[in-house]
Design an enzyme around this catalytic site. Structure first.
Site, PDB file in Angstrom:
ATOM      1  N   ASP A  52     -65.464 -78.126  32.636  1.00  0.00           N
ATOM      2  CA  ASP A  52     -65.238 -76.692  32.835  1.00  0.00           C
ATOM      3  C   ASP A  52     -65.691 -75.939  31.584  1.00  0.00           C
ATOM      4  OD1 ASP A  52     -64.330 -74.163  33.472  1.00  0.00           O
ATOM      5  OD2 ASP A  52     -62.213 -74.644  33.223  1.00  0.00           O
ATOM      6  N   SER A 102     -60.327 -77.481  36.467  1.00  0.00           N
ATOM      7  CA  SER A 102     -60.584 -76.135  35.948  1.00  0.00           C
ATOM      8  C   SER A 102     -59.283 -75.516  35.455  1.00  0.00           C
ATOM      9  CB  SER A 102     -61.237 -75.260  37.026  1.00  0.00           C
ATOM     10  OG  SER A 102     -60.436 -75.206  38.177  1.00  0.00           O
ATOM     11  N   CYS A 103     -59.422 -74.380  34.805  1.00  0.00           N
ATOM     12  CA  CYS A 103     -58.301 -73.655  34.201  1.00  0.00           C
ATOM     13  C   CYS A 103     -57.157 -73.517  35.203  1.00  0.00           C
ATOM     14  CB  CYS A 103     -58.777 -72.282  33.750  1.00  0.00           C
ATOM     15  SG  CYS A 103     -57.530 -71.314  32.891  1.00  0.00           S
ATOM     16  N   PRO A 104     -55.966 -73.800  34.788  1.00  0.00           N
ATOM     17  CA  PRO A 104     -55.468 -74.089  33.439  1.00  0.00           C
ATOM     18  C   PRO A 104     -55.289 -75.578  33.146  1.00  0.00           C
ATOM     19  CG  PRO A 104     -53.593 -73.642  34.825  1.00  0.00           C
ATOM     20  CD  PRO A 104     -54.833 -73.550  35.714  1.00  0.00           C
TER      21      PRO A 104
END
Length: 85
Positions: free
Chosen positions: A44, A17-19
């Site tokens: 994601d 997931s981010c980043p």
């Protein structure tokens, strides 16, 4: 609808997931040559906006397209980034 690109390399960032999808995409792009196309495969949903924003604000790359599909009952997002410099 599937779009065909002449993919040079595929980067699998599923489960991240981010980043991290953007971080790993940046690292992969740094290893490619001009006109190479990187396919980024992510799970994601935020990667759609994250990679679009990153490509818009980063010199030397162009986001060619993004696709949403499914694999094994899970949403999968494919992003195609071309190195321009």
């Amino acid at each position: 609808m599937s779009t065909e690109y002449d993919v040079t390399e595929t980067l699998d960032v599923k489960g991240l997931s981010c980043p991290m999808p953007v971080v790993q995409t940046k690292q992969a792009v740094d290893e490619l040559d001009a006109d190479d196309v990187l396919e980024v495969v992510a799970t994601d949903s935020g990667s759609v906006s994250d990679l679009s924003g990153w490509a818009d604000s980063t010199a030397g790359v162009e986001l060619l397209g993004q696709e949403e599909g499914e694999a094994g009952g899970e949403a999968v997002y494919r992003h195609y980034v071309r190195v321009t410099e």
